[in-house]
Design an enzyme around this catalytic site. Structure first.
Site, PDB file in Angstrom:
ATOM      1  N   HIS A  95      36.072   8.336 -69.997  1.00 40.64           N
ATOM      2  CA  HIS A  95      36.652   7.084 -69.481  1.00 40.64           C
ATOM      3  C   HIS A  95      38.025   7.300 -68.827  1.00 40.64           C
ATOM      4  O   HIS A  95      38.188   6.993 -67.640  1.00 40.64           O
ATOM      5  CB  HIS A  95      36.688   6.022 -70.581  1.00 40.64           C
ATOM      6  CG  HIS A  95      37.468   4.804 -70.227  1.00 40.64           C
ATOM      7  ND1 HIS A  95      37.080   3.948 -69.227  1.00 40.64           N
ATOM      8  CD2 HIS A  95      38.645   4.309 -70.717  1.00 40.64           C
ATOM      9  CE1 HIS A  95      37.979   2.975 -69.114  1.00 40.64           C
ATOM     10  NE2 HIS A  95      38.929   3.176 -70.014  1.00 40.64           N
ATOM     11  N   HIS A 145      46.015   6.291 -70.656  1.00 40.65           N
ATOM     12  CA  HIS A 145      46.229   4.856 -70.813  1.00 40.65           C
ATOM     13  C   HIS A 145      45.746   4.257 -72.126  1.00 40.65           C
ATOM     14  O   HIS A 145      46.261   3.235 -72.569  1.00 40.65           O
ATOM     15  CB  HIS A 145      45.659   4.071 -69.623  1.00 40.65           C
ATOM     16  CG  HIS A 145      44.170   3.910 -69.644  1.00 40.65           C
ATOM     17  ND1 HIS A 145      43.318   4.853 -69.130  1.00 40.65           N
ATOM     18  CD2 HIS A 145      43.379   2.922 -70.138  1.00 40.65           C
ATOM     19  CE1 HIS A 145      42.067   4.438 -69.288  1.00 40.65           C
ATOM     20  NE2 HIS A 145      42.076   3.272 -69.899  1.00 40.65           N
ATOM     21  N   GLU A 188      47.019   2.924 -77.762  1.00 38.92           N
ATOM     22  CA  GLU A 188      46.216   1.860 -78.338  1.00 38.92           C
ATOM     23  C   GLU A 188      45.159   2.402 -79.304  1.00 38.92           C
ATOM     24  O   GLU A 188      44.960   1.853 -80.379  1.00 38.92           O
ATOM     25  CB  GLU A 188      45.546   1.082 -77.190  1.00 38.92           C
ATOM     26  CG  GLU A 188      44.737  -0.115 -77.602  1.00 38.92           C
ATOM     27  CD  GLU A 188      45.585  -1.323 -77.957  1.00 38.92           C
ATOM     28  OE1 GLU A 188      46.820  -1.206 -77.934  1.00 38.92           O
ATOM     29  OE2 GLU A 188      44.993  -2.363 -78.275  1.00 38.92           O
ATOM     30  N   ASP A 189      44.480   3.478 -78.913  1.00 39.79           N
ATOM     31  CA  ASP A 189      43.277   3.903 -79.652  1.00 39.79           C
ATOM     32  C   ASP A 189      43.383   5.228 -80.399  1.00 39.79           C
ATOM     33  O   ASP A 189      42.410   5.642 -81.021  1.00 39.79           O
ATOM     34  CB  ASP A 189      42.087   4.005 -78.680  1.00 39.79           C
ATOM     35  CG  ASP A 189      41.755   2.658 -78.059  1.00 39.79           C
ATOM     36  OD1 ASP A 189      42.101   1.636 -78.668  1.00 39.79           O
ATOM     37  OD2 ASP A 189      41.161   2.632 -76.973  1.00 39.79           O
ATOM     38  N   ASP A 216      40.823   0.812 -64.580  1.00 40.69           N
ATOM     39  CA  ASP A 216      40.272   0.772 -65.931  1.00 40.69           C
ATOM     40  C   ASP A 216      39.114  -0.233 -65.984  1.00 40.69           C
ATOM     41  O   ASP A 216      38.031   0.039 -66.491  1.00 40.69           O
ATOM     42  CB  ASP A 216      41.409   0.353 -66.881  1.00 40.69           C
ATOM     43  CG  ASP A 216      40.987   0.252 -68.332  1.00 40.69           C
ATOM     44  OD1 ASP A 216      40.181   1.095 -68.775  1.00 40.69           O
ATOM     45  OD2 ASP A 216      41.477  -0.671 -69.023  1.00 40.69           O
ATOM     46  N   ASP A 249      23.051 -14.483 -41.686  1.00 32.56           N
ATOM     47  CA  ASP A 249      23.977 -13.363 -41.465  1.00 32.56           C
ATOM     48  C   ASP A 249      24.201 -12.535 -42.728  1.00 32.56           C
ATOM     49  O   ASP A 249      25.244 -12.565 -43.330  1.00 32.56           O
ATOM     50  CB  ASP A 249      25.302 -13.852 -40.867  1.00 32.56           C
ATOM     51  CG  ASP A 249      25.854 -15.068 -41.606  1.00 32.56           C
ATOM     52  OD1 ASP A 249      25.115 -15.644 -42.430  1.00 32.56           O
ATOM     53  OD2 ASP A 249      27.001 -15.402 -41.368  1.00 32.56           O
TER      54      ASP A 249
HETATM   55 MN    MN Z   1      40.566   1.922 -70.769  1.00 34.40          MN
END
Ligand code: MN
Length: 725
Positions: free
Chosen positions: A48, A72, A76-77, A139, A259
């Site tokens: 990712h 990124h 957070e993770d 992201d 169109d």
């Molecule tokens: Mn992400």
């Protein structure tokens, strides 16, 4: 799956070896902290951040942005900390990573449609650096590309958020390919049946469409060449979501959408040639009325420029053609991200400056930066410098002017919440009411029944709603106070003379009084007495038999025709304009006396003379500096004691002296002492200290007068007593 060598190869085309080294280092760091984590797809988590970095390198962003793409999700993770990142990758990167971590905590969710615009603005406001927004969009693109692995509920949630918030953000930044991809992916999950129907039908007509596209392209190329215009011609299918939108908006079936293909002419030259190309097309095919749009002369809000026209094509079908220059095309496709391209020096300085000007307009950047590099360095811009976006506890977004406080927030919900607000919690921590709201704060207001606003709040409220509500509360409350105070005074005074207020209310005389003072109700009268605008003794006098009234009659004639004085009565308090002013009964300040104000909660301000003996007992925090600010003449009460030889006609003498100086007597009491002298206590109305002194001088001229003194009674008013507790 993308490999790090792909990223490094592409980055190598425009970045330095030192940049590449940093990107590789970020890759190794990210791989080690995400180790063992897998995506729902079953792939290692690392894919990712690498895909995100891949998108960023395609956008040709700088190395800090690509490094941030790789990192990124680490704060957070994973167990990685901002300190670690700062140490290894520097302040620029940790700034971007922190920005993204903050953004990741905001979810749009299933809130109402009208909230979407606020969410978009909040996200932009929180992306104090434009790169944060671009990384966030990259992201989101990758998360949308892999949405199939999510649960159906999550698919709906994420796709809805993408369509409402992120696709419009891509549009605002002018990055067309992102907008299109986000819209089509979201469409696929939100309306799968329409999506698949549409894609099947488009596929069915694929051969036919390709043949048609080639035919039109050939005609256009030939005609442009004939006129000596250089450029490219391309025809391509419109994206699914735009076809779907058109069908919905115009209530038509797929068969009625003609169109499906749009043609685009991209000229090597300047805008003048765009209009030439347009006239060629209009001479080939008949234009459809009302379908020509000149976005060159009038660019869209995101600075998109092109000429659009719809014509009746070679097979009598509607056909859309867009005409633009290379520079416009670059902007149309890549928007703000196109700017990094220009850094490579592919375009002339002039073009570059033009793009910078567009960018500057787009984000309303105030600084005047002539050097493109300096401009890029200053892209840490505040996109909405004057607004701040916060959440309610229910997750609704509210926007406020910068500097707004919980007081503004409370009043924006409901007047009662504002009035009863005692404090606030921001992100679950108690904050003072003067706390300045920050982007992304979740604000909860603490209220208590019976609590009420304070004049101090005017210092922190910035919205007009809050300030006007606080002012009006202070005013009404002041009136309520004055009414009850006035009633009190009236009742006591009536009682002294054995009169019953309730009976008097119904009398004709009280109606007459109301008429004379041009007031509607007895409450108004009470309020006027409470404010000190009307003398209670005069009112009481009206209900007394003639002989008991005595002296009162002489003094009241002028008074009753006098218009009510404005509230401020010539006193100004810095910063507060419509403050309700009372003059302390204890010291009777007159213009010319130096004065000081005492703020009582909800009751306005009481003005004392600076040397009043009451002041030393007062709460110094509530004393304020005030000045006389006489714009018009008012009269002010003053107390005076006249010592004189008792003699017949004394009162008449004093009265005529007063009249000579144009002074009202509100009240007079005469005590005769056995030694044949008399003490006369008078309450008079004068304009100012000078006027008062003239009166004293006039009185002293009288032969029977022994001495005259100004009395500062130093007896607190009932209202003040209460305040002092
Ligand atoms: Mn992400």
């Amino acid at each position: 799956m993308i490999r790090i060598t792909d990223i490094l190869d592409k980055a190598g085309e425009y970045l330095t070896p030192a940049d590449l080294e940093m990107i590789e280092k970020a890759y190794i760091f990210s791989a080690s902290v995400h180790k063992g984590q897998v995506r729902l797809s079953g792939e290692p988590y690392l894919t990712h951040p690498m895909e995100v970095a891949g998108i960023l390198v395609d956008l040709k962003l700088d190395s800090a942005a690509i490094v941030t793409g790789l990192l990124h999700d680490t704060v957070e993770d994973t167990l990685a900390t901002p300190d670690q990142i700062e140490e290894s990758f520097g302040r620029d990167v940790v700034f971007l990573v922190n920005g993204l971590t903050k953004l990741s905590k905001i979810t749009f969710g299933s809130r109402e449609e009208r909230q979407a615009e606020n969410f978009r603005k909040m996200i932009m406001a929180m992306s104090s650096d434009i790169r944060i927004l671009l990384i966030k969009l990259a992201d989101r693109i990758h998360n949308m590309r892999t949405l199939e692995f999510q649960t159906p509920e999550n698919q709906q949630f994420i796709a809805g958020e993408t369509l409402d918030v992120y696709a419009p953000l891509a549009n605002r930044l002018g990055i067309y390919w992102m907008e299109v991809e986000l819209e089509d992916l979201a469409f696929r999950y939100l309306h799968p049946e329409h999506y698949y129907e549409l894609s099947t039908q488009i596929a069915k007509r694929k051969d036919e469409r390709e043949k048609y596209t080639e035919e039109v392209e050939a005609i256009l190329r030939k005609e442009l060449k004939k006129s000596g215009l250089k450029g490219e011609v391309e025809g391509r299918a419109k994206h699914f979501y735009s076809i779907f939108k058109k069908m919905k908006e115009q209530h038509i079936n797929f068969d009625e959408v003609y169109d499906l293909t749009a043609f685009r002419i991209i000229l090597d030259s300047r805008e003048k040639e765009c209009y030439e190309a347009l006239s060629i097309i209009h001479s080939l095919w008949k234009p459809v009325r009302g379908r020509f749009k000149d976005y060159i002369a009038m660019p869209k809000a995101n600075n998109y420029q092109s000429l659009h026209t719809t014509v009746i094509g070679p097979h009598a079908e509607r056909m859309e053609v867009q005409i633009r220059t290379m520079a416009m095309h670059e902007w149309a496709e890549k928007g703000i991200a196109a700017h990094w391209r220009y850094k490579e020096g592919g375009l002339s300085r002039e073009d570059e400056n033009e793009q910078i000007n567009k960018l500057r307009d787009l984000f309303e950047i105030q600084q005047d930066l002539n050097d493109p590099r300096e401009f890029m360095d200053n892209l840490k811009i505040s996109l909405f410098p004057d607004e701040v976006y916060v959440f309610t506890p229910h997750g609704d977004v509210k926007s406020f002017p910068k500097g707004a406080t919980p007081v503004d927030f409370a009043y924006s919900i409901h007047t009662d919440i504002g009035n009863q607000c005692t404090g606030a919690k921001v992100n679950r921590n108690i904050v003072p009411l003067k706390y300045k709201l920050q982007n992304g704060d979740t604000v909860e207001i603490i209220t208590r029944k019976g609590h009420h606003p304070s004049r101090d709040w005017l210092r922190y409220a910035v919205t007009s709603r809050a300030t006007s509500k606080i002012r009006s509360w202070v005013k009404t409350e002041g009136r309520k106070m004055s009414i009850s105070l006035g009633r009190d005074i009236l009742e006591k005074e009536f009682k002294k003379y054995n009169l019953n207020l309730n009976q008097i209310v119904k009398s004709d005389e009280s109606k007459k009084i109301c008429e004379e003072y041009s007031i509607a109700t007895l409450d108004d009268l009470a309020a006027n007495i409470g404010y000190g605008k009307v003398s209670v003794r005069h009112i009481v006098g009206r209900f007394l038999p003639k002989k008991k009234r005595g002296f009162l009659d002489i003094v009241s004639e002028k008074l009753k025709r006098k218009p009510a004085a404005p509230l401020s009565r010539g006193v100004s308090l810095t910063g507060i304009d419509d403050v309700m002013v009372r003059f302390a009964g204890c010291c009777d300040p007159l213009p010319g006396d130096s004065i000081i104000g005492y703020i009582s909660r909800g009751r306005g301000m009481t003005v004392h003379t600076a040397d009043c003996s009451m002041i030393k007992d007062m709460d110094t925090a509530r004393l304020v500096d005030v000045q006389w600010n006489l714009k018009e003449k008012h009269t002010y009460p003053a107390h005076i004691r006249v010592n004189c030889k008792d003699k017949k006609g004394l009162l008449a003498e004093i009265t005529s002296a007063m009249l000579a100086k144009d002074v009202n007597i509100n009240h007079a009491e005469i005590d005769t002492t056995p030694g044949k002298s008399a003490i006369c206590n008078l309450e008079i109305e004068v304009n100012d200290l000078k006027h008062f002194k003239e009166v004293v001088y006039e009185l002293k001229k009288l032969k029977s007068v022994l001495s005259v003194e100004r009395i500062k009674r130093a007896i607190p008013d009932p209202i003040e007593k209460e305040v002092l507790g």
